[in-house]
Design an enzyme around this catalytic site. Structure first.
Site, PDB file in Angstrom:
ATOM      1  N   CYS A  90      -6.997  -4.786  -9.717  1.00 49.83           N
ATOM      2  CA  CYS A  90      -8.108  -3.975  -9.201  1.00 49.83           C
ATOM      3  C   CYS A  90      -9.440  -4.681  -9.349  1.00 49.83           C
ATOM      4  O   CYS A  90     -10.301  -4.574  -8.490  1.00 49.83           O
ATOM      5  CB  CYS A  90      -8.142  -2.629  -9.904  1.00 49.83           C
ATOM      6  SG  CYS A  90      -8.248  -2.763 -11.692  1.00 49.83           S
TER       7      CYS A  90
ATOM      8  N   LYS B  53       3.608  10.275 -14.652  1.00 46.20           N
ATOM      9  CA  LYS B  53       4.323  10.003 -13.393  1.00 46.20           C
ATOM     10  C   LYS B  53       4.015   8.543 -13.037  1.00 46.20           C
ATOM     11  O   LYS B  53       2.971   8.216 -12.481  1.00 46.20           O
ATOM     12  CB  LYS B  53       3.812  10.953 -12.295  1.00 46.20           C
ATOM     13  CG  LYS B  53       4.808  11.280 -11.200  1.00 46.20           C
ATOM     14  CD  LYS B  53       5.336  10.088 -10.429  1.00 46.20           C
ATOM     15  CE  LYS B  53       4.386   9.616  -9.359  1.00 46.20           C
ATOM     16  NZ  LYS B  53       4.823   8.331  -8.735  1.00 46.20           N
TER      17      LYS B  53
ATOM     18  N   GLU C 186      -9.779  -3.761   0.803  1.00 50.08           N
ATOM     19  CA  GLU C 186      -9.021  -4.300  -0.338  1.00 50.08           C
ATOM     20  C   GLU C 186      -7.675  -4.828   0.163  1.00 50.08           C
ATOM     21  O   GLU C 186      -6.855  -4.070   0.685  1.00 50.08           O
ATOM     22  CB  GLU C 186      -8.787  -3.188  -1.378  1.00 50.08           C
ATOM     23  CG  GLU C 186      -8.154  -3.710  -2.649  1.00 50.08           C
ATOM     24  CD  GLU C 186      -7.866  -2.620  -3.668  1.00 50.08           C
ATOM     25  OE1 GLU C 186      -7.372  -1.528  -3.277  1.00 50.08           O
ATOM     26  OE2 GLU C 186      -8.112  -2.854  -4.865  1.00 50.08           O
TER      27      GLU C 186
ATOM     28  N   GLU D 177      -9.638   6.026 -11.382  1.00 46.32           N
ATOM     29  CA  GLU D 177      -9.818   4.573 -11.437  1.00 46.32           C
ATOM     30  C   GLU D 177      -9.209   4.016 -10.155  1.00 46.32           C
ATOM     31  O   GLU D 177      -7.984   3.997 -10.006  1.00 46.32           O
ATOM     32  CB  GLU D 177      -9.137   4.005 -12.680  1.00 46.32           C
ATOM     33  CG  GLU D 177      -9.728   4.621 -13.951  1.00 46.32           C
ATOM     34  CD  GLU D 177      -9.386   3.884 -15.231  1.00 46.32           C
ATOM     35  OE1 GLU D 177      -8.400   3.122 -15.233  1.00 46.32           O
ATOM     36  OE2 GLU D 177     -10.100   4.080 -16.219  1.00 46.32           O
TER      37      GLU D 177
HETATM   38  P1  NAD Z   1      -1.229   4.369  -4.895  1.00 45.64           P
HETATM   39  O1  NAD Z   1      -2.479   5.154  -4.770  1.00 45.64           O
HETATM   40  O2  NAD Z   1      -0.400   4.165  -3.693  1.00 45.64           O
HETATM   41  O3  NAD Z   1      -0.246   5.014  -5.994  1.00 45.64           O
HETATM   42  C1  NAD Z   1      -0.649   5.224  -7.314  1.00 45.64           C
HETATM   43  C2  NAD Z   1       0.163   6.357  -7.913  1.00 45.64           C
HETATM   44  O4  NAD Z   1      -0.162   7.569  -7.240  1.00 45.64           O
HETATM   45  C3  NAD Z   1       1.669   6.193  -7.783  1.00 45.64           C
HETATM   46  O5  NAD Z   1       2.294   6.644  -8.969  1.00 45.64           O
HETATM   47  C4  NAD Z   1       2.011   7.108  -6.619  1.00 45.64           C
HETATM   48  O6  NAD Z   1       3.333   7.588  -6.650  1.00 45.64           O
HETATM   49  C5  NAD Z   1       1.032   8.230  -6.851  1.00 45.64           C
HETATM   50  N1  NAD Z   1       0.711   9.046  -5.660  1.00 45.64           N
HETATM   51  C6  NAD Z   1       0.710   8.652  -4.364  1.00 45.64           C
HETATM   52  N2  NAD Z   1       0.370   9.703  -3.573  1.00 45.64           N
HETATM   53  C7  NAD Z   1       0.145  10.759  -4.397  1.00 45.64           C
HETATM   54  C8  NAD Z   1      -0.230  12.120  -4.180  1.00 45.64           C
HETATM   55  N3  NAD Z   1      -0.473  12.607  -2.961  1.00 45.64           N
HETATM   56  N4  NAD Z   1      -0.377  12.924  -5.253  1.00 45.64           N
HETATM   57  C9  NAD Z   1      -0.150  12.450  -6.494  1.00 45.64           C
HETATM   58  N5  NAD Z   1       0.226  11.183  -6.767  1.00 45.64           N
HETATM   59  C10 NAD Z   1       0.355  10.344  -5.721  1.00 45.64           C
HETATM   60  O7  NAD Z   1      -1.672   2.982  -5.539  1.00 45.64           O
HETATM   61  P2  NAD Z   1      -0.771   1.692  -5.775  1.00 45.64           P
HETATM   62  O8  NAD Z   1      -0.536   1.055  -4.449  1.00 45.64           O
HETATM   63  O9  NAD Z   1       0.376   2.052  -6.644  1.00 45.64           O
HETATM   64  O10 NAD Z   1      -1.756   0.782  -6.655  1.00 45.64           O
HETATM   65  C11 NAD Z   1      -2.662  -0.143  -6.156  1.00 45.64           C
HETATM   66  C12 NAD Z   1      -4.067   0.445  -6.134  1.00 45.64           C
HETATM   67  O11 NAD Z   1      -4.480   0.806  -7.451  1.00 45.64           O
HETATM   68  C13 NAD Z   1      -5.112  -0.554  -5.659  1.00 45.64           C
HETATM   69  O12 NAD Z   1      -5.997   0.087  -4.789  1.00 45.64           O
HETATM   70  C14 NAD Z   1      -5.842  -0.957  -6.934  1.00 45.64           C
HETATM   71  O13 NAD Z   1      -7.158  -1.428  -6.778  1.00 45.64           O
HETATM   72  C15 NAD Z   1      -5.804   0.330  -7.698  1.00 45.64           C
HETATM   73  N6  NAD Z   1      -6.016   0.091  -9.131  1.00 45.64           N
HETATM   74  C16 NAD Z   1      -7.214   0.482  -9.704  1.00 45.64           C
HETATM   75  C17 NAD Z   1      -7.450   0.228 -11.054  1.00 45.64           C
HETATM   76  C18 NAD Z   1      -8.741   0.652 -11.710  1.00 45.64           C
HETATM   77  O14 NAD Z   1      -8.770   0.676 -12.918  1.00 45.64           O
HETATM   78  N7  NAD Z   1      -9.774   0.974 -10.972  1.00 45.64           N
HETATM   79  C19 NAD Z   1      -6.468  -0.416 -11.810  1.00 45.64           C
HETATM   80  C20 NAD Z   1      -5.274  -0.799 -11.200  1.00 45.64           C
HETATM   81  C21 NAD Z   1      -5.055  -0.522  -9.849  1.00 45.64           C
END
Ligand code: NAD
Length: 502
Positions: free
Chosen positions: A298, A189, A396, A264
């Protein structure tokens, strides 16, 4: 006269309708629902993407389940399965230009940077093929002359992979490669804001001719499609990359079906620069580490701690460098910082500049040129004279914004670096090598770099501590998550057995 940008666009025309990929077929979402996919540089429509519903997740999971339980994937000879994995890598390499273009178009990340990430994507597949061939091994335990106990690794089942919009292709392949190579089947997804390269991955895997149902993609919103995947009883694993808050919701929602989760999550990583550091290299790393990938990274070093004795010199040099960073069209080769992913995120990042002022920090930023006014641009920004308790130092921001603070000595640097909920990465710059190790040992984070920018070694564990994640992927560490470790106890003698009721 056609501009260089238009030429690339003509070569890699985008499809007008992005479909789901379920059971080896591209298909519309239930009820033909779609999401309009926007261009972060122009805020105009790029195309429409099928908006997967609960029913679509159910179909994809059923296909993945059937492929796992009755298909050839998990039982085929390892060499055969790895042939598929290597083929995917080769097909990605053939499409580097196109994927890099689509990623830049879709996310606003500069194309010179998306190209590098796509190179890493094919390596994700090759690396995991090599790892499975060489390191997916069990242990044997001899117990005197009575037992030989040994472990085997078996695939777990259906892996639900949920990915964010920053660096989408690299992050998707980072999960898909180990999940498939270890014999699981997959429902991916991708993030709703960046669906283009995930669709290309489906096309590539389709061309690689994997057995039906082994790999599926359901686009859609997190709260509907993502949530249905998390709660589905036939899904055993959830590998999630995204925000800390979402990660915590997913853990709660996966509890009823007792899924194994790899998390992550977000970060607010420190870069600590001591006065004996190589000034120029520390500067290069600091600037690249926060402003590359538009700061939507991230592991970005978003908190700078510079030793008081070199603060003025370092900050002056920083100001000059930051003022020269080239903002622009993500499709232009020379662009260093592009627009943020969407209007909502742009507003969030911008709001932190106001918060910084309210908190008493000094905001050094630039105006956005007229020709970029339609895009979601935040200029590379410095927040000076910040203090560690401020929101700009604790939360963040996920944009091209560096919060700058100072420290007196080693002890204070460690204390400040650790005084935060996050623990993803950390960077230490000093020419005192003993101190470099000491500080790296004490900073609470999953990944530390000493006198280095963020260079990944795929063999090593990847992940964060505290609010930045649970579990480690990468190298053989990912096998603990993507395989079931089974222990087989074999008696090789007549060991004692109690004789009840005799
Ligand atoms: P997000 O949490 O908003 O969304 C990530 C994914 O989760 C999307 O596909 C979204 O549709 C899905 N999602 C959202 N709500 C959900 C739910 N209730 N159930 C299941 N899936 C759900 O994150 P984002 O804004 O897309 O990404 C940015 C974030 O990701 C930042 O906080 C960044 O630090 C983090 N990040 C972490 C790493 C790591 O390796 N630690 C790497 C890249 C990004």
């Amino acid at each position: 006269m056609v501009s260089s940008r238009e030429k690339v666009a003509l070569k890699h025309e985008t499809q007008d309708n992005i479909l789901l990929y379920i059971n080896g077929e591209f298909t519309s979402a239930t009820g033909n629902k779609t999401i309009i996919n926007m261009n972060p540089f122009t805020n105009e429509r790029i195309n429409e993407v099928a908006e997967g519903q609960v029913e679509d997740i159910n179909k994809a999971v059923a296909a993945a389940r059937e492929a796992f339980d009755h298909g050839p994937w998990k039982t085929m000879k390892l060499t055969k399965r790895m042939e598929y994995i290597y083929r995917i890598a080769d097909l990605i390499d053939e499409e580097v230009e196109k994927i890099a273009y689509l990623e830049a178009l879709d996310t606003g990340l500069p194309i010179s940077q998306t190209k590098k990430m796509v190179g890493r994507a094919s390596e994700n597949f090759r690396f995991y093929a090599r790892m499975v061939e060489s390191r997916l091994v069990g242990d044997a335990y001899q117990v005197d002359d009575e037992f030989i106990n040994y472990t085997i690794n078996t695939p777990v089942g259906v892996a639900g992979l949920i990915t964010p919009w920053n660096a989408p292709f690299m992050l998707e392949t980072w999960k898909v490669a180990p999940a498939l190579a270890t014999g699981n089947t997959v429902v991916l997804k991708p993030a709703e804001l960046s669906p283009l390269s995930a669709n290309l991955l489906a096309e590539i895997i389709h061309r690689a001719d994997l057995p039906k149902g082994v790999f599926n993609v359901v686009h859609g919103y997190g709260e509907t499609a993502g949530d249905a995947l998390v709660k589905h009883p036939d899904v055993q694993l959830i590998s999630f990359t995204g925000e800390t808050k979402t990660g915590s919701t997913i853990i709660k929602n996966s509890a009823d079906t007792l899924k194994s989760c790899s998390m992550e999550l977000g970060g607010k990583s420190p870069i600590i620069v001591f006065d004996d550091a190589d000034f120029e290299r520390a500067m290069d790393a600091c600037v690249w580490g926060i402003y590359s990938f538009n700061g939507e990274r991230c592991t970005a070093n978003s908190r700078l701690f510079v030793q008081e004795s070199i603060k003025d010199e370092f900050v002056d040099a920083l100001k000059k460098r930051v003022a020269k960073i080239k903002m622009g069209d993500p499709l232009e080769a020379a662009t260093e910082v592009g627009p943020l992913i969407d209007k909502g995120h742009y507003q969030k990042v911008k709001s932190y500049l106001d918060i910084a002022k309210e908190e008493g920090a000094e905001v050094i930023t630039a105006d956005i040129p007229e020709e970029m006014a339609k895009g979601n641009f935040v200029a590379p920004t410095l927040l000076l004279n910040a203090e560690n308790h401020m929101r700009i130092a604790q939360e963040e921001i996920f944009g091209p914004v560096l919060t700058v603070m100072t420290f007196k000595d080693e002890e204070e640097a460690i204390k400040l670096a650790n005084d935060i909920n996050y623990g993803l990465a950390g960077y230490v710059w000093t020419n005192d090598i003993k101190r470099g190790h000491r500080v790296a040992h004490k900073v609470e984070a999953g990944m530390l770099w000493v006198n280095a920018q963020n260079v990944r070694d795929l063999r090593t564990p990847f992940g964060g501590s505290k609010y930045s994640g649970i579990g480690r992927e990468g190298g053989h560490y990912g096998f603990e998550f993507y395989t079931e470790q089974k222990i087989i106890h074999v008696s090789i003698a007549e060991h004692h057995i109690q004789q009840f009721g005799k």
